[in-house]
Design a protein around this motif. Sequence first.
Motif, short mmCIF file in Angstrom:
data_model
loop_
_atom_site.label_atom_id
_atom_site.label_comp_id
_atom_site.label_asym_id
_atom_site.label_seq_id
_atom_site.Cartn_x
_atom_site.Cartn_y
_atom_site.Cartn_z
N GLY A 257 -4.65 3.20 -0.96
CA GLY A 257 -3.75 2.26 -0.30
C GLY A 257 -2.45 2.92 0.11
N GLU A 258 -1.93 3.80 -0.74
CA GLU A 258 -0.69 4.48 -0.43
C GLU A 258 -0.89 5.53 0.67
OE1 GLU A 258 0.48 6.03 -4.18
OE2 GLU A 258 1.16 4.08 -4.97
N ARG A 259 -2.04 6.20 0.63
CA ARG A 259 -2.30 7.25 1.62
C ARG A 259 -2.50 6.68 3.02
NH1 ARG A 259 -6.05 12.30 -0.03
NH2 ARG A 259 -5.15 12.86 -2.04
N THR A 260 -3.23 5.60 3.10
CA THR A 260 -3.60 5.04 4.41
C THR A 260 -2.63 3.98 4.91
OG1 THR A 260 -5.01 3.34 3.41
CG2 THR A 260 -6.03 5.48 3.89
N PRO A 263 -4.13 -1.82 2.24
CA PRO A 263 -4.65 -2.10 0.89
C PRO A 263 -6.13 -1.76 0.78
CG PRO A 263 -4.32 -4.14 2.12
CD PRO A 263 -3.73 -3.05 2.96
N TRP A 264 -6.50 -1.19 -0.34
CA TRP A 264 -7.90 -0.89 -0.65
C TRP A 264 -8.34 -1.73 -1.84
CZ3 TRP A 264 -11.76 2.69 1.00
CH2 TRP A 264 -11.45 3.32 2.21
N ALA A 265 -9.48 -2.37 -1.69
CA ALA A 265 -10.02 -3.21 -2.76
C ALA A 265 -10.97 -2.39 -3.63
CB ALA A 265 -10.76 -4.41 -2.17
N LEU A 266 -11.04 -2.76 -4.89
CA LEU A 266 -11.99 -2.16 -5.82
C LEU A 266 -12.91 -3.27 -6.31
CD1 LEU A 266 -13.02 0.17 -7.60
CD2 LEU A 266 -11.30 -0.49 -9.30
N TYR A 267 -14.19 -3.15 -5.99
CA TYR A 267 -15.19 -4.13 -6.40
C TYR A 267 -16.09 -3.55 -7.47
CZ TYR A 267 -13.91 -7.01 -2.37
OH TYR A 267 -13.23 -7.79 -1.47
N SER A 268 -16.36 -4.34 -8.49
CA SER A 268 -17.27 -3.93 -9.56
C SER A 268 -18.59 -4.66 -9.39
CB SER A 268 -16.67 -4.25 -10.93
OG SER A 268 -15.49 -3.52 -11.14
#
Length: 461
Positions: A257-260, A263-268
């Motif tokens: 998220g910081e690099r791009t 926001p990036w989601a994390l799904y389990s």
Amino acid sequence: MNIEAPTPATAELLSSAMDLEWARLHDMLSLAEAMRTGAALDDDFADRFAALSTSVSETRAAGSWQGLSAMISGDVLEQLTPQDLDLMALALAPVARPAFAPRIQSLQPQLGTPWPGLAFVQELLMLETSDEIAALIARLTPTSPLVASGLLKIEGTTPSQTLRPGPVLIRAMLDRDPELSPPPGASLSTLRGAWDQLVLPAPTLRQLREFGAWVEHRHAMTRDWGARAVHGPLALFSGASGTGKSFAATVLATELGERTGEPWALYSLDLGRIMSKYVGETEKNLNALLDSLEGRNAILQIDEADGLLGKRGEVSDARDRYANLEVSHMLARFERHSGPVILTTNLRANVDPAFLRRFQLVVDFPTPDDAARAALWKVLLPPKAPLATRVKLDSLGAAVRLSGGSIANAATYAAVLAYADTGTIDLPHIARAIWAELTKDTRQVRPSEIGYLADYLKVTT
């Protein structure tokens, strides 16, 4: 067709370029609706539509579709025609402007879908001759640039085929996830972490940072270097329970998220919603999950992967044959998925060797040594909590061999005990918390196993 980045002189024009596309499509739908109902159009409709069409052509020439260059190779872009841009605009319309969806569906009631069908496309683009229709079909074959590159999906059977935007097209032109709803069979993790909270050896940290670099630069490699489409990565995190595998996934999601800047989601993966006793249902559920994740800024995490993808065995009956087919399907499906996937395992030896060869990254998480345990205590105790002067974290790390997960539990328990007692975390609180962690097992635990902390354990009992 050349699609290039816009120059500063055209920046103002291009800021509303796609709005011109949707305004033109609005008028195209209005014309189709008028033809259906017999309603009269405005007197200036023809002039306005001609002006819009001219403006759309100008902005296309200036680079209004240059967003495609971020994810599609230059060779593919050069093969796109003006009609291809029309087709992409039609497919994108229900996503870009949701109000278009019911209008498109009402204009093709025989299909019952907001995705434009071939008959409707023919009508809107005013294709009448056999050559024009043949040219349209040629642009939608499986090997055509639009379909082969994933920009468009052709669904259904003749003559009820429909055009749907691929995740690549939605991401490139609208800069958003193709879907808003959570993927079926997965749960969103809201936890986030930072690199300074991840206590691991330098080689392990280096591999984790390489995972992030792979995800960040995969599309740019295709665009700038002409590399083949780079998927994944598919990574295996291997190590004993509590060594930080799951937490590392949260750190990577935060880092991406910081690099791009997005926001990036994390799904389990929720195995209970994926695995099924019925033949073919597990594969169907897995396909639906991965299809839903295509094009999203999301990492899929699968814990206890050794249980999901165990070694294939000899076939002695139909059940064994199906079990092997199920594992083989999962191997191939994960390999084809374009997004990042992390599988974690406590028992790497139990994972099928054929699957191990398909991983781009295999990251080992070692059990923490004395220094690492001391660092974990420092990270996991509440940062603002007062510590008694006799609490020495170096000695604490060497006193008891706990995993990172066990230290996290003990640190939280010790903080609770201290907050309810004196307001300062002291050795009796830590000793009691560690004892509670060790006695979770059914084995008999001796006080000598916690070293010098055993003296403080007596104070709390």
